[in-house]
Design a protein around this motif. Structure first.
Motif, PDB file in Angstrom:
ATOM      1  N   LEU A 287       0.892  -1.514  -0.010  1.00 36.08           N
ATOM      2  CA  LEU A 287       0.178   0.031  -0.012  1.00 36.08           C
ATOM      3  C   LEU A 287       0.671   1.168   0.023  1.00 36.08           C
ATOM      4  O   LEU A 287       0.515   2.280  -0.508  1.00 36.08           O
ATOM      5  CB  LEU A 287      -0.805  -0.191   1.194  1.00 36.08           C
ATOM      6  CG  LEU A 287      -2.137  -0.810   1.001  1.00 36.08           C
ATOM      7  CD1 LEU A 287      -3.063  -0.790   2.226  1.00 36.08           C
ATOM      8  CD2 LEU A 287      -2.984  -0.005  -0.039  1.00 36.08           C
ATOM      9  N   ALA A 288       2.137   1.233   0.720  1.00 36.74           N
ATOM     10  CA  ALA A 288       2.895   2.359   0.646  1.00 36.74           C
ATOM     11  C   ALA A 288       3.116   2.614  -0.711  1.00 36.74           C
ATOM     12  O   ALA A 288       3.536   3.550  -1.149  1.00 36.74           O
ATOM     13  CB  ALA A 288       4.044   1.879   1.523  1.00 36.74           C
ATOM     14  N   ALA A 291       0.631   4.192  -2.462  1.00 37.51           N
ATOM     15  CA  ALA A 291       0.592   5.584  -2.041  1.00 37.51           C
ATOM     16  C   ALA A 291       1.544   6.445  -2.934  1.00 37.51           C
ATOM     17  O   ALA A 291       1.221   7.557  -3.143  1.00 37.51           O
ATOM     18  CB  ALA A 291       0.851   5.910  -0.473  1.00 37.51           C
ATOM     19  N   ALA A 294       0.292   6.760  -6.308  1.00 38.20           N
ATOM     20  CA  ALA A 294      -0.679   7.612  -6.409  1.00 38.20           C
ATOM     21  C   ALA A 294      -0.200   9.073  -6.079  1.00 38.20           C
ATOM     22  O   ALA A 294      -0.723  10.011  -6.994  1.00 38.20           O
ATOM     23  CB  ALA A 294      -1.718   7.497  -5.325  1.00 38.20           C
ATOM     24  N   LEU A 295       0.801   9.346  -5.435  1.00 40.48           N
ATOM     25  CA  LEU A 295       1.331  10.754  -5.255  1.00 40.48           C
ATOM     26  C   LEU A 295       1.985  11.281  -6.558  1.00 40.48           C
ATOM     27  O   LEU A 295       1.667  12.329  -6.751  1.00 40.48           O
ATOM     28  CB  LEU A 295       2.433  10.737  -4.051  1.00 40.48           C
ATOM     29  CG  LEU A 295       2.827  11.915  -3.487  1.00 40.48           C
ATOM     30  CD1 LEU A 295       1.726  13.038  -3.199  1.00 40.48           C
ATOM     31  CD2 LEU A 295       3.727  11.777  -2.383  1.00 40.48           C
ATOM     32  N   VAL A 298      -0.710  12.197  -8.922  1.00 41.88           N
ATOM     33  CA  VAL A 298      -1.157  13.521  -8.477  1.00 41.88           C
ATOM     34  C   VAL A 298      -0.411  14.871  -8.883  1.00 41.88           C
ATOM     35  O   VAL A 298      -0.808  15.707  -9.207  1.00 41.88           O
ATOM     36  CB  VAL A 298      -1.551  13.502  -6.944  1.00 41.88           C
ATOM     37  CG1 VAL A 298      -2.076  15.148  -6.465  1.00 41.88           C
ATOM     38  CG2 VAL A 298      -2.655  12.642  -6.657  1.00 41.88           C
TER      39      VAL A 298
ATOM     40  N   LEU B  17       3.235   9.640   4.929  1.00 40.49           N
ATOM     41  CA  LEU B  17       2.648   8.510   4.668  1.00 40.49           C
ATOM     42  C   LEU B  17       3.429   7.201   5.510  1.00 40.49           C
ATOM     43  O   LEU B  17       2.754   6.667   6.010  1.00 40.49           O
ATOM     44  CB  LEU B  17       2.720   7.980   3.148  1.00 40.49           C
ATOM     45  CG  LEU B  17       2.106   8.959   2.358  1.00 40.49           C
ATOM     46  CD1 LEU B  17       2.535   8.570   0.880  1.00 40.49           C
ATOM     47  CD2 LEU B  17       0.801   8.611   2.497  1.00 40.49           C
ATOM     48  N   MET B  97      -3.356   4.725   5.465  1.00 37.24           N
ATOM     49  CA  MET B  97      -2.625   4.985   4.193  1.00 37.24           C
ATOM     50  C   MET B  97      -3.566   5.350   3.043  1.00 37.24           C
ATOM     51  O   MET B  97      -3.237   6.475   2.519  1.00 37.24           O
ATOM     52  CB  MET B  97      -1.633   3.747   3.974  1.00 37.24           C
ATOM     53  CG  MET B  97      -0.621   3.893   2.938  1.00 37.24           C
ATOM     54  SD  MET B  97       0.887   4.200   4.062  1.00 37.24           S
ATOM     55  CE  MET B  97       1.477   2.642   4.159  1.00 37.24           C
ATOM     56  N   LEU B  98      -4.476   4.687   3.130  1.00 31.31           N
ATOM     57  CA  LEU B  98      -5.492   4.826   1.865  1.00 31.31           C
ATOM     58  C   LEU B  98      -6.144   6.373   2.088  1.00 31.31           C
ATOM     59  O   LEU B  98      -6.114   7.395   1.225  1.00 31.31           O
ATOM     60  CB  LEU B  98      -6.612   3.964   1.730  1.00 31.31           C
ATOM     61  CG  LEU B  98      -5.797   2.693   1.043  1.00 31.31           C
ATOM     62  CD1 LEU B  98      -7.110   1.610   1.000  1.00 31.31           C
ATOM     63  CD2 LEU B  98      -5.355   2.729  -0.436  1.00 31.31           C
ATOM     64  N   VAL B 101      -3.642   9.168   1.170  1.00 31.77           N
ATOM     65  CA  VAL B 101      -3.632   9.363  -0.272  1.00 31.77           C
ATOM     66  C   VAL B 101      -4.710  10.262  -0.538  1.00 31.77           C
ATOM     67  O   VAL B 101      -4.622  11.133  -1.255  1.00 31.77           O
ATOM     68  CB  VAL B 101      -3.690   8.149  -1.161  1.00 31.77           C
ATOM     69  CG1 VAL B 101      -3.911   8.433  -2.531  1.00 31.77           C
ATOM     70  CG2 VAL B 101      -2.488   7.161  -0.849  1.00 31.77           C
ATOM     71  N   ILE B 104      -4.178  13.829   0.422  1.00 25.59           N
ATOM     72  CA  ILE B 104      -3.191  14.471  -0.661  1.00 25.59           C
ATOM     73  C   ILE B 104      -4.092  15.127  -1.585  1.00 25.59           C
ATOM     74  O   ILE B 104      -3.940  16.327  -1.973  1.00 25.59           O
ATOM     75  CB  ILE B 104      -2.100  13.432  -0.973  1.00 25.59           C
ATOM     76  CG1 ILE B 104      -1.095  12.938  -0.086  1.00 25.59           C
ATOM     77  CG2 ILE B 104      -1.371  14.115  -2.111  1.00 25.59           C
ATOM     78  CD1 ILE B 104      -0.221  11.822  -0.416  1.00 25.59           C
TER      79      ILE B 104
END
Lengths: 302, 215
Positions: A287-288, A291, A294-295, A298, B17, B97-98, B101, B104
């Motif tokens: 998941l990290a 993330a 996803a960052l 973005v 994070l 964590m989700l 995101v 963010i």
């Protein structure tokens, strides 16, 4: 077709076992051992190729198809990756999705082959493999999507072409994508924070347990496919992390090969300094990675 | 320069994070300390138009306080209360964590709509990152049970405010920043003592137990 396009596939086919040798040598150095020779993976493959295969009577053609189709799929995926200034032999719009899902095909066949044997241990390994790769897949695809959007190109070749037009935006994105791809590299290739390649306890293995019933040339094919897969992910990581080109072909290839060796040493260092995560913690690591990716997306979309 | 600022800002977002995903109290404390040091470096790198004296003072105070003093205080509290080394989340790590995101995305949206004072030349990522740090701090306070991790959340809010202040590093900001830092220092000092008392009273530092108190 340009002859230089064949450089990377040939290098990969020739050097993928060497990369595993470098990883093992690094781990041995950390443990204060001499360790196996760097060329040991070649000898292992050679030995396996000269053995006969044993098939259980309960298995079907799926067990035999698994390693062969895996090897074919991984070689196809390798053909889509550009490497250090050399163009990829195969390149078309959207090939990054084909690239990601060729590994999906490999996974499906290896899992099907593992289930085909009817062994409960292999079933457990298959279940874990599928669980973790389901979480690794969005990380890889999001990272590739961020890079594709940044480069404005829907193919792997264009995406890794080394367009660092605006370093203020692109470097953070590249770093984030590299972090995501790095974690996916460790997860997909059964390296340590996720899976221990050296373990021989069926209850904790993931990749190794799935090929318990594979033997002889089939085991060689499965092992070689795994090595090539590791090479492919490492080459992707190198493509993201080292986007600069000198313009001289041999210098670019040498730079990329040096970076590959650095990645191999890096894997060895991670394996030596970290403990394997508990299975329940692995999804958090993945998941990290999601993330981070996803960052990156973005940042690119902003 | 813009390049380094962006890299630092992304690193700060990644420490957030990590804060959301890490399951050990010690690594939470270290992460928030690292975040403070990053902010100190950001104050040096981000100072537009050369390094002014107040920029260096701010960075030095930031690094010393948040990188060394706060972690030391928190680690001492951790040692003295003999607590279990694992974070007890009210919201799981994966979900945190989700949500991170998601935060963010929200912060970037707010950051793009927030009118900044004229003449401020901050990196466009700085304001969203500051907001994100702030929100992660608030989230940590709500979603973690241990008093110590709530202090970590408080420090993360402090870091967010500092990052926000760095975006507007005008001359008079120095006094305000130093005042906030002094407040934070006192707060962490007092919180360390409170944690010790909570743990002596209840044999653990689960802040949820405080609601059982009656007069």
């Amino acid at each position: 077709m340009d002859a230089t396009q064949l450089i990377h596939p040939l290098l990969a086919l020739a050097l993928a076992p060497l990369m595993a040798g470098i990883v093992n040598k690094t781990k041995s150095a950390f443990a204060g051992r001499n360790g196996p020779p760097v060329l040991q993976p070649y000898r292992d493959l050679w030995r396996l190729l000269h053995k006969g295969a044993v098939y259980s009577r309960t298995t079907s053609w799926i067990l035999r198809a698994g390693p062969i189709v895996s090897l074919a799929a991984v070689v196809t995926a390798l053909a889509m990756l550009p490497f250090g200034g050399t163009a990829a032999p195969l390149s078309f719009a959207g090939d990054l999705i084909v690239f990601a899902y060729l590994f999906g095909l490999v996974r499906f066949l290896m899992v099907a082959a593992a289930l085909d044997t009817g062994s409960s241990f292999e079933g457990m390994g298959a279940s874990r493999e599928v669980t973790f790769s389901a979480l690794a897949e969005p990380a890889l695809l999001l990272a590739l999507a961020a890079l594709a959007r940044m480069a404005g190109s829907p193919s792997l070749s264009g995406l890794l072409a080394g367009a660092v037009a605006n370093p203020a935006v692109s470097i953070p994105v590249l770093l984030l994508a590299a972090a995501a791809v790095g974690i996916v590299l460790l997860a997909e290739n059964a390296r340590i924070p996720v899976d221990d390649p050296n373990t021989h306890l069926e209850l904790t293995m993931i990749h190794e347990v799935m090929i318990l019933d594979t033997s002889g040339p089939d085991l060689a094919f499965a092992g070689y496919a795994a090595l090539l897969k590791q090479w492919a992910f490492a080459a992707l990581l190198v493509g993201v992390l080292v986007p600069w080109r000198t313009g001289v072909l041999w210098a670019d290839v040498a730079l990329a090969l040096a970076a590959m060796a650095a990645v191999a040493v890096g894997i060895g260092v991670v394996e030596s300094t970290m403990a394997r995560l508990r299975l329940v913690r692995v999804p958090q690591l993945l998941l990290a990675a999601v993330a981070c990716a996803a960052l990156a997306v973005v940042l690119v979309l902003r | 320069m813009d390049f380094w600022v962006n890299c630092l800002v992304v690193l700060i977002a990644m420490t957030n994070l990590r804060l959301l995903g890490s399951s050990r109290v010690v690594s939470c404390v270290h992460t928030v300390a690292f975040q403070g040091v990053l902010l100190g470096v950001l104050a040096i790198v981000g100072a537009s138009g050369g390094l002014a004296a107040h920029g260096i003072v701010l960075a030095a105070v930031n690094i010393v306080l948040k990188g060394l003093v706060f972690p030391w205080l928190l680690m001492r509290a951790l040692r003295e209360t003999h607590l279990r080394r694992e974070v007890e989340p009210a919201i799981g790590f994966g979900a945190s964590m989700l949500l991170g995101v998601l935060l963010i995305g929200i912060c970037l949206w707010i950051g793009s709509r927030l009118p900044l004072p004229v003449g401020v030349q901050a990196s466009p990522l700085l304001v969203p990152a500051a907001l994100f740090t702030l929100m992660v701090g608030l989230f940590m306070i709500v979603a973690r049970r241990k008093a110590l991790t709530q202090v970590v959340g408080y420090l993360s809010i402090e870091n967010g405010i500092t990052a926000f202040g760095l975006g507007f590093a005008l001359k008079e900001a120095l006094l305000v920043e130093l005042g906030i830092l002094l407040d934070a220092f006192m707060a962490v000092f007092v919180m360390g003592i409170i944690i010790f008392h909570i743990s002596r009273e209840f044999d653990h530092i689960d802040a949820g137990e405080l609601s059982a108190l009656k007069d």
